[in-house]
Write a protein that holds these residues in place. Structure first.
Motif: not given
Length: 432
Positions: A170-183
């Motif tokens: 769960x690394x909420x940084x641009x480009x990570x899978x987690x960040x994309x999932x939140x979007x």
């Protein structure tokens, strides 16, 4: 307690789960402490202690998930709740997944299988990935009822993105899978909101769980409970999450076990040949009543659920200091009933590593068989999951055979235990 912060998480997710749990149980007993996913945990592997946590003293142990995963599914989803709100939600979800409701889904599930399976012929498939597609189709239909194909395709793509993020760090940084999932989760919310808006305006709430949630659990004229848009969205996404990976994993394992036990495959096939002859004679398709006439296949599914133990454990959290079998569990610690350890105990299931459906010719001892959990938070979609397996096996065993490509041994997590590499299978027409 393992390494600082990481604890024993890496060992849990890289070792064979049976050996991880059994080695600690052997050393420390039926109740032991460890540290996984950043949390101090108490693991319990006796049926009596599991019943205490999940049923008789359930109010002392609240359901809990890592915050990153809760955020992804939605904090107002059924399985994060307790008390009156949970009871109200569960009644609505159970109404959507009760046998009286899903018996009308048999023809739809049958159509999905008949459309999907022929596309596998003479190909090598990644079984887990194909089963995820199948499970998603069924889950989405159960959640939404009839919706536009374009909207379904959007939901499918966004859910795929959500799933990748859910299973990532769960690394909420641009480009990570987690960040994309939140979007993707925000976009998914907007699509669901538009579908809800359209149904509310037309006063045609439609089918599936969505229709039941929009009606507030009762008929159009009598509102029981008005849910907010976010509550509806969280529970729709939660149901798809719950029905997707777990069911796909069970479907993958049942094909693996039948491949490895050809005598059982032949017995299953004979059972379905009898049903097929009846359908031809009566000139009709598969019905709910037919799926109730598959006793041997049902025992194969029961043994698959025991042997594979897709849900190795479940998370609870002590809401106060709790005494359990002579130990004090501190408030805030996670408590994990180990379904896998109970299912693989030779005390309850002789020769537990042998795949033997005949063991279910008699009911197992109380609290020793919990593939769908137990108590108020047990899985409400268990009947739908079993229906998916029965319908797939009906068509697959009658017309096809399958061979594992490469080494079929080994387990990987995705996030549930599945055969290594998703079980690559070569599917061919059955020549008999």
């Amino acid at each position: 307690m393992g390494w600082p912060y990481f604890g024993e998480t890496l060992k849990l997710y890289t070792q064979n789960p049976n050996s991880f749990f059994s080695s600690r149980q052997k050393r420390y007993g039926d109740i032991f402490k460890t540290h996984i996913l950043g949390c101090p945990c108490v693991m319990i592997s006796s049926p009596e202690a599991a019943r205490t946590v999940l049923v008789t003293q359930a109010h002392l142990f609240k359901p809990t998930y890592p915050p990153s995963k809760e955020k992804m599914i939605g904090p107002e989803a059924l399985f994060f709740q307790q008390g009156a709100y949970h009871s109200m939600l569960k009644k609505m979800v159970q109404a959507s997944f009760s046998p009286s409701t899903i018996k009308d889904s048999v023809s739809h599930v049958d159509q999905i299988v008949q459309k999907m399976v022929p596309s596998w012929t003479n190909r090598t498939i990644n079984t887990l990935e194909e089963m995820k597609k199948y499970a998603f189709e069924v889950a989405a239909n159960s959640a939404f009822g009839e919706i536009k194909e374009m909207e379904m395709e959007e939901i499918r793509e966004l859910y795929h993105c959500l799933e990748k993020g859910y299973n990532s760090y769960p690394l909420n940084l641009p480009g990570t899978s987690y960040w994309k999932a939140i979007k993707a989760r925000k976009v998914l919310n907007e699509i669901i909101r538009k579908i809800m808006e359209r149904r509310k305006e037309s006063r045609n709430y439609g089918g599936g769980l969505l229709g039941i949630l929009l009606r507030g659990g009762r008929g159009d004229q009598q509102q029981q409970q008005q849910l907010t848009d976010s509550q509806v969205a969280d529970n729709l996404i939660g149901v798809i999450f719950a029905a997707h990976d777990t069911t796909a994993s069970v479907l993958t394992w049942v094909l693996k076990y039948l491949h490895d036990n050809l005598n059982l495959l032949e017995t299953v096939t004979k059972e379905h040949e009898g049903i097929k002859n009846k359908l031809i004679k009566e000139n009709r398709g598969l019905s709910w009543e037919d799926t109730r006439q598959m006793p041997f296949t049902t025992r194969v599914i029961q043994e698959t659920l025991r042997s594979a133990s897709i849900l190795s454990f479940t998370f609870r959290e002590a809401v106060q200091d709790v005494e359990l079998e002579g130990y004090t569990i501190p408030k805030g610690w996670k408590v994990l009933p180990l379904f896998r350890s109970i299912h693989h105990s030779p005390h309850f299931f002789p020769q537990p590593h042998k795949f033997d459906p005949s063991r279910f010719e008699v009911p197992p001892r109380a609290n020793t068989y919990m593939p769908f959990g137990s108590g108020v938070h047990s899985c409400p979609g268990s009947e739908l999951a079993k229906l998916e397996v029965l319908v797939l096996l009906h068509h697959l065993t009658l017309k096809y055979r399958w061979e594992v490509v490469g080494n079929g041994d080994g387990i990987q997590y995705g996030p549930f235990p599945v055969p290594k590499n998703g079980l690559p299978l070569k599917i061919t027409l059955n020549k008999r």
